[in-house]
Write an enzyme that holds these catalytic residues in place. Structure first.
Site, short mmCIF file in Angstrom:
data_model
loop_
_atom_site.label_atom_id
_atom_site.label_comp_id
_atom_site.label_asym_id
_atom_site.label_seq_id
_atom_site.Cartn_x
_atom_site.Cartn_y
_atom_site.Cartn_z
N SER A 228 4.97 3.40 -20.18
CA SER A 228 3.88 2.75 -20.89
C SER A 228 4.43 1.98 -22.08
CB SER A 228 2.88 3.79 -21.40
OG SER A 228 3.42 4.51 -22.49
N ASP A 229 3.69 0.95 -22.49
CA ASP A 229 3.93 0.42 -23.82
C ASP A 229 3.57 1.52 -24.81
OD1 ASP A 229 4.52 -1.26 -25.92
OD2 ASP A 229 3.30 -2.92 -25.19
N TRP A 230 4.05 1.41 -26.04
CA TRP A 230 3.91 2.50 -27.01
C TRP A 230 2.44 2.69 -27.40
CZ3 TRP A 230 8.24 1.88 -25.07
CH2 TRP A 230 9.38 2.58 -25.44
N GLY A 231 1.87 3.80 -26.94
CA GLY A 231 0.47 4.10 -27.24
C GLY A 231 -0.51 3.43 -26.30
N ALA A 232 -0.04 2.98 -25.13
CA ALA A 232 -0.91 2.24 -24.20
C ALA A 232 -1.68 3.13 -23.24
CB ALA A 232 -0.08 1.23 -23.40
#
Length: 419
Positions: A228-232
């Site tokens: 995932s993108d960071w916090g996605a």
């Protein structure tokens, strides 16, 4: 390494925990089974390795590094060999810094001038973006370092990026937004793919089985893991079921979800199959051990000075002359004035997760003076503001009138081009 044997020895809690980062930049180790952690770093135009407190917005300081031409500049070269050379040099730096994965390149299509990350995406043209990305990936991975193509998919704005939905027909998706990713996967097999924050037709990319499994793996035969993108991640369990393998950096930290408790509970309740979890674990294990095998070879020495020279040479090939009305080349001995704050303080990169703490910046004014050129300088408009002071602007007009040639250094302030 016998991946299946390791999987069989892992507890359900260990498998669930393994599918989240151990901290901001590392995968989760399983020490009792000899599974190491590997480190990743932001890209794609240089290393943003952070030794201390991590962040994904470019706020905290990173190690001194070389800033290479941005993806927007590389696209202007139309040169896949240049992209590959850039990748090789960055891959070599990653090996020297003991990094397993470089997070890039960005392949999203530039559809709006309001997208704060246009500078780190290649092009409006999916063919050009895909071909350049393939060259870059091949260059990085030739050095034994993995890449992570991003942000999959249809990430075209910063405003409300955590919740916005990119809505379109399937034809639009497949003709414009997916081809660059498809080319990169089929020609280069990046080790990982990073899914985006946004929704696509109202389904979060991190929960889209259509994107992460049906298209990416079944149609394109992608072999690596998806992070995932960071916090996605909106729903971790739905993500695993859809084909999301690694959540970065984790579900609000270990305290919020110890040992992947949400995944464990879902498996025990029968709402998530353990087979789906096992697939995610295997895909991560394959890349972790691949990275470990590559890291076992002697690491090259870091030559930042030499790499800066390479970056400068690459940047020359990215320059574009739109039109020459007989002005160039400037006549030797002519009186030249440089106008604009960027002549003294150049804007050579955007802001956010790709921001490099560069070792050196060569301004146009410094280079002119070092080569003995007859150049004067008037700020005219500052590099850090989006408004002009009238008195300073009139000074620039006057200086231009008195010179044989005026070279204007124009551009956008940093606040306009940032994640």
């Amino acid at each position: 390494m016998d991946i299946e044997k390791i999987l069989q020895q892992m507890t359900l809690e260990e498998k669930a925990d393994f599918c989240s980062g151990s901290d901001f930049w590392h995968t989760q180790p399983v020490e009792r089974l000899g599974v190491p952690a590997v480190m990743m770093s932001d890209g794609p135009s240089g290393l943003r390795k952070q030794d201390e407190q991590g962040d994904h917005l470019g706020i905290n300081e990173s190690i001194p590094a070389v800033c290479f031409p941005s993806s927007a500049a590389v696209a202007s070269s139309f040169d896949t060999a240049l992209a590959e050379k850039l990748g090789e040099t960055l891959g070599n730096e990653c090996r020297a810094e003991n990094l397993a994965l470089l997070l890039g390149p960005g392949l999203n299509i530039k559809r709006s001038p309001l997208c704060g990350r246009n500078f780190e995406y290649y092009s409006e043209d999916p063919v050009l973006a895909g071909e350049l990305a393939a060259g870059y990936i091949n260059g990085v991975q030739s050095q034994g370092v993995g890449t992570s193509i991003k942000h999959f998919a249809a990430n075209s704005q910063e405003y409300r990026r955590m919740s916005a939905s990119s809505d379109m027909t399937e034809r639009t998706l497949r003709e414009i937004y997916l081809p660059a990713f498809e080319t990169a996967v089929k020609k280069s097999q990046p080790w990982t793919v990073m899914c985006s924050y946004n929704r696509v037709n109202d389904v979060f990319a991190s929960e889209s089985r259509m994107l992460l499994t049906d298209i990416l793996r079944t149609e394109w035969n992608f072999k690596g893991f998806v992070m995932s993108d960071w916090g996605a991640v909106a729903d971790r369990v739905k993500g695993v079921a859809a084909g999301l393998d690694l959540e970065m950096p984790g579900s609000g930290g270990w305290e919020a979800d110890p040992f992947g408790a949400k995944i464990v509970a879902a498996v025990k309740a029968g709402t998530l199959s353990e087979a789906a979890l096992d697939k995610a674990v295997i895909r991560i294990l394959n890349i972790v051990f691949r990275a470990a095998d590559e890291a076992a070879a002697p690491a090259p020495e870091l030559d930042l000075k030499g790499d800066h020279t390479i970056a400068a040479e690459l940047a020359k090939e990215c320059a574009v002359l739109l039109q020459n009305r007989g002005v160039l080349p400037l006549k030797k001995g002519s009186k030249v004035v440089y106008i604009g704050g960027f002549a003294k303080t150049p804007r050579y990169q955007g802001g956010g997760s790709s921001h490099i703490n560069t070792i050196r910046v060569d301004s146009a004014l410094e280079m002119a003076e070092s080569h003995g050129r007859r150049v004067s300088y008037v700020e005219g408009f500052p590099a850090d503001l989006d408004q002009r002071e009238e008195e300073e602007f009139l000074r620039a007009v006057s200086a231009a009138a008195e010179a044989d040639a005026a070279v204007i250094f124009a551009g956008l302030p940093e606040s306009f081009e940032s994640e």
